[in-house]
Design a protein around this motif. Sequence first.
Motif, PDB file in Angstrom:
ATOM      1  N   LEU B 243       0.827  -1.209   0.000  1.00 32.40           N
ATOM      2  CA  LEU B 243       0.000   0.000   0.000  1.00 32.40           C
ATOM      3  C   LEU B 243       0.865   1.264   0.000  1.00 32.40           C
ATOM      4  CD1 LEU B 243      -2.843  -0.986   2.478  1.00 32.40           C
ATOM      5  CD2 LEU B 243      -2.995  -0.686   0.011  1.00 32.40           C
ATOM      6  N   THR B 244       1.873   1.305   0.861  1.00 34.77           N
ATOM      7  CA  THR B 244       2.680   2.531   0.920  1.00 34.77           C
ATOM      8  C   THR B 244       3.469   2.724  -0.376  1.00 34.77           C
ATOM      9  OG1 THR B 244       4.362   1.288   2.114  1.00 34.77           O
ATOM     10  CG2 THR B 244       2.937   2.686   3.427  1.00 34.77           C
ATOM     11  N   THR B 245       3.945   1.627  -0.954  1.00 33.75           N
ATOM     12  CA  THR B 245       4.688   1.757  -2.210  1.00 33.75           C
ATOM     13  C   THR B 245       3.806   2.348  -3.297  1.00 33.75           C
ATOM     14  OG1 THR B 245       6.030  -0.145  -1.671  1.00 33.75           O
ATOM     15  CG2 THR B 245       5.983   0.529  -3.967  1.00 33.75           C
ATOM     16  N   LEU B 246       2.599   1.783  -3.419  1.00 32.07           N
ATOM     17  CA  LEU B 246       1.731   2.261  -4.496  1.00 32.07           C
ATOM     18  C   LEU B 246       1.304   3.704  -4.252  1.00 32.07           C
ATOM     19  CD1 LEU B 246      -0.388  -0.915  -5.240  1.00 32.07           C
ATOM     20  CD2 LEU B 246       1.644  -0.063  -6.388  1.00 32.07           C
ATOM     21  N   GLN B 247       1.065   4.039  -2.983  1.00 29.03           N
ATOM     22  CA  GLN B 247       0.706   5.423  -2.680  1.00 29.03           C
ATOM     23  C   GLN B 247       1.853   6.370  -3.013  1.00 29.03           C
ATOM     24  OE1 GLN B 247      -0.311   5.350   1.435  1.00 29.03           O
ATOM     25  NE2 GLN B 247      -2.463   4.885   1.046  1.00 29.03           N
ATOM     26  N   THR B 248       3.056   5.974  -2.631  1.00 29.72           N
ATOM     27  CA  THR B 248       4.210   6.852  -2.803  1.00 29.72           C
ATOM     28  C   THR B 248       4.586   7.010  -4.271  1.00 29.72           C
ATOM     29  OG1 THR B 248       4.987   6.093  -0.682  1.00 29.72           O
ATOM     30  CG2 THR B 248       6.569   7.241  -2.048  1.00 29.72           C
ATOM     31  N   LEU B 249       4.398   5.932  -5.004  1.00 34.59           N
ATOM     32  CA  LEU B 249       4.712   5.976  -6.435  1.00 34.59           C
ATOM     33  C   LEU B 249       3.929   7.086  -7.126  1.00 34.59           C
ATOM     34  CD1 LEU B 249       6.493   4.224  -8.200  1.00 34.59           C
ATOM     35  CD2 LEU B 249       4.513   2.834  -8.742  1.00 34.59           C
ATOM     36  N   SER B 250       2.713   7.331  -6.660  1.00 36.95           N
ATOM     37  CA  SER B 250       1.878   8.313  -7.356  1.00 36.95           C
ATOM     38  C   SER B 250       1.848   9.667  -6.661  1.00 36.95           C
ATOM     39  CB  SER B 250       0.461   7.766  -7.484  1.00 36.95           C
ATOM     40  OG  SER B 250      -0.044   7.497  -6.205  1.00 36.95           O
ATOM     41  N   VAL B 251       2.747   9.898  -5.699  1.00 39.21           N
ATOM     42  CA  VAL B 251       2.748  11.211  -5.032  1.00 39.21           C
ATOM     43  C   VAL B 251       3.081  12.293  -6.049  1.00 39.21           C
ATOM     44  CG1 VAL B 251       4.031  12.660  -3.440  1.00 39.21           C
ATOM     45  CG2 VAL B 251       3.247  10.424  -2.718  1.00 39.21           C
ATOM     46  N   PHE B 252       2.198  13.269  -6.163  1.00 37.83           N
ATOM     47  CA  PHE B 252       2.442  14.358  -7.109  1.00 37.83           C
ATOM     48  C   PHE B 252       2.395  15.714  -6.403  1.00 37.83           C
ATOM     49  CE2 PHE B 252       0.553  17.656  -9.781  1.00 37.83           C
ATOM     50  CZ  PHE B 252       1.560  17.794 -10.709  1.00 37.83           C
ATOM     51  N   GLY B 253       1.272  15.949  -5.702  1.00 37.13           N
ATOM     52  CA  GLY B 253       1.046  17.267  -5.098  1.00 37.13           C
ATOM     53  C   GLY B 253       2.168  17.707  -4.184  1.00 37.13           C
ATOM     54  N   LEU B 254       2.625  16.791  -3.358  1.00 37.19           N
ATOM     55  CA  LEU B 254       3.668  17.125  -2.390  1.00 37.19           C
ATOM     56  C   LEU B 254       4.927  17.653  -3.090  1.00 37.19           C
ATOM     57  CD1 LEU B 254       4.278  16.654   0.782  1.00 37.19           C
ATOM     58  CD2 LEU B 254       5.617  14.738  -0.033  1.00 37.19           C
ATOM     59  N   ALA B 266      16.061  18.111 -10.875  1.00 33.80           N
ATOM     60  CA  ALA B 266      16.662  17.394  -9.750  1.00 33.80           C
ATOM     61  C   ALA B 266      15.672  16.625  -8.883  1.00 33.80           C
ATOM     62  CB  ALA B 266      17.476  18.353  -8.891  1.00 33.80           C
ATOM     63  N   SER B 267      14.382  16.955  -8.922  1.00 31.17           N
ATOM     64  CA  SER B 267      13.433  16.167  -8.138  1.00 31.17           C
ATOM     65  C   SER B 267      12.219  15.803  -8.989  1.00 31.17           C
ATOM     66  CB  SER B 267      13.006  16.915  -6.884  1.00 31.17           C
ATOM     67  OG  SER B 267      12.377  18.121  -7.227  1.00 31.17           O
ATOM     68  N   SER B 268      12.464  15.655 -10.288  1.00 31.16           N
ATOM     69  CA  SER B 268      11.370  15.391 -11.212  1.00 31.16           C
ATOM     70  C   SER B 268      11.091  13.888 -11.266  1.00 31.16           C
ATOM     71  CB  SER B 268      11.767  15.945 -12.577  1.00 31.16           C
ATOM     72  OG  SER B 268      10.877  15.543 -13.547  1.00 31.16           O
ATOM     73  N   THR B 269      10.210  13.409 -10.388  1.00 40.27           N
ATOM     74  CA  THR B 269       9.846  11.997 -10.413  1.00 40.27           C
ATOM     75  C   THR B 269       8.870  11.756 -11.561  1.00 40.27           C
ATOM     76  OG1 THR B 269       8.061  12.405  -8.881  1.00 40.27           O
ATOM     77  CG2 THR B 269      10.154  11.709  -7.922  1.00 40.27           C
TER      78      THR B 269
END
Lengths: 447, 314
Positions: B243-254, B266-269
């Motif tokens: 769950l945390t992996t999938l959530q973190t993979l899609s973090v955009f707003g932060l 430099a932080s463009s995921t």
Amino acid sequence: MKKRIIAAIAVGVVAAAALTGCSSGGGSGSKTITIAYESYGGKQMQNYMSRIAKQFDKKYPGYTAKLVPIQAAENDYYTKLALMNKSGATAPDVLYEDTFLIKSDAAAGYLAPLDNNVKKWSDWSQFPANSRQAGEGADGKLYGIPMGTDTRALWYNKDVLKKAGISVPWQPKTWNDILDAAKKIKAAEPGVIPMNVYSGKGTGEGSTMQGFEMLLYGTQNQLTTSSGKWVAGSTGFKDSLQFIHNLYQGGLGPTAQQALDPNWGNQTPALLSQNKLGISLDGSWVSSSWGTAGVAPWSNWNSVMGQAKMPTQDGAAPGATSMSGGWTLAMGSKSKNPTAAWNFISLALNKDNSLYYATSNQNIPVRTDVASDPTYVKSNPTNAFFAGLVKITNFRPATSSYPAVSNNIQVAMESVMTGQQTPAAAQKVFDQALPQAVGGTKNVVTK
Amino acid sequence: MTSLTRTAVATSTTGRGGATPSRPHRARRALGRTIPLIPAIVMVAIFLLGPVIEAFYGSFTNMALTGAAAQNTTFVGFQNYVQLFQSPDFLQSVWLTILFVVGSAIIGQNVLGLALAMLMRAGNKVLTGVVGTLVITAWVVPEVVGAFCAYAFFNGGGTLNAVLSIVGLKGPDWLYVLPMVSVILANVWRGTAFSMMVYSAAITEVPEEITESAELDGASGWKRLIYITIPMIRRSISTNLMLTTLQTLSVFGLIYIMTAGGPGTASSTLPVLAYQEAFKFSQLGLGTAIAVVMLIIGAVFSVIYIRALKPEVD
């Protein structure tokens, strides 16, 4: 039984809500037209549009002009507008459209041609031929009525320059003269940002046009050749990036973090007024920020701020350079009431309202009757200076691939200003991305 | 669960007819059981499967926000993918995404969440109450607010540097000098509460007798953790990691609010890159291709977790 009735009612309510949601999403019944424009920072644009909407509602009883101000920095405005245009339910009837997007939005089918409308419009004769071209699509049809144009130059704070021992009025002859002045300011006044040149993705097209192109078009190279091919590997391109490098990495500009803030363009007028910024390479419209409706009202601006032409790289003829763009009013191709939309456009750009726009938004008018109107000439002491730059000005390449190239320029600028790449390396990345942006290597020449 | 339903249904059929269900009967019954699921399946198909399929299709086209391609979208085959895998920016984004997921989700949130859960079990009531509230606050605030808090904290003139200046240190502009570290720490701060809650619940399920007998056998705290607690909450770990992996993979707003993917790249995921390509540079097709790559990375992670922490029969 009772439960079933409640369920049926619930379904009905949901369906009704969904249906009304759809229809109100459209927002444009046959008697209502929507007008989308950018309202960000100062209130000048909002004042202008409200004025037209009021006149429109009065002149065309039964019709309503619904204003849709989009509160977003320039780059986000383009995105939001494009997303609105994608769906018939949200596409506006009238759009405030940047000239550099006309060709690509016309190609996308978002805009309606206006050739038939202007044929019957007596005011059209007031628009000179070269200004009409700004509103044309690649197919030669007219898609936007130009509202005004602009030029760019160096704005400088006389107090800051004097304190650094630079005599005013100041007119640099080469890029080095500019950097020398910035170095003097840096040495004399530690708390002051010596010079601002917009750069990077944050300020979007402002970086490309006010920043990069003001440099590049003062070198021996431009973005395209006279035959319309895009130029890769030019010395001028690298030298322009080198200037950005020297400014940002040499501590003569704002910090990269400041300049990469999308709101940076709204902050520079305030910094100039507070004697915290010495020189800014910016547009003819900047003084509108110091008016009463602007982001940084400053009654005294005219006695403190000076203007200098942007010199060419090493002073080569014609000695100075400038870039011109401008905005238009365009009609959405999905408009359900093109007649009303055209009525709004022609009302907004009649002589009276054009004059209002030129004076309140500090635009250089394109209508000949407005340009010669004494009200305009007297309204702002910088008008003569900026209008005078029109004879040495340049226009952005008029093709639908320009926005994509502009994005790549911003990427190159950002990697140089942050020190992540050398100018030569950034140019290489740009050159590699260029064919993709302009539709293949056949459209590129390498110098 | 299965046996329960079966008995219930069996009882009801017996009540009605009394005969053992024959084959057509059984088929009808299976159909009958499926009917209540249909609305859910339809919903999933429309709102989840539909967009996924459309994204797959879109990634093979030159769909755009503006320009001729916006009107006449054409099929371009693997061109978007070829372009992506040749671009150093994309490869860097993949690397940054993995760094972000491993740093903030797998290591940060999970380890810290487990540690907090264990410590809270041992700590006194008042302390655990205060710590728990503080940790969960970060989880409760909306992403935009949380991101602004993190921005205000790490910013050059922000809280962190203000605190450092009290002890006479002058901190750099963290978001600019160490953008990845800043967003990773911010995401750990925001997401740890979730892991902590999952692990708190899991740990209470570990029977106390077992821990006690291990203690009697002379197992130290570490040994009990490694040989008793972790194996017993293995399944919670697997679920939580996923769950945390999938959530973190899609973090955009932060990330977008804190650094907008910058400075430079430099932080463009991947989510930030996808947004930039699709909505800033108007290349919807290319942006969609990045989204598909993210989908695949997420699937790979999920398979790894399911395989690695496969519950043996117990």
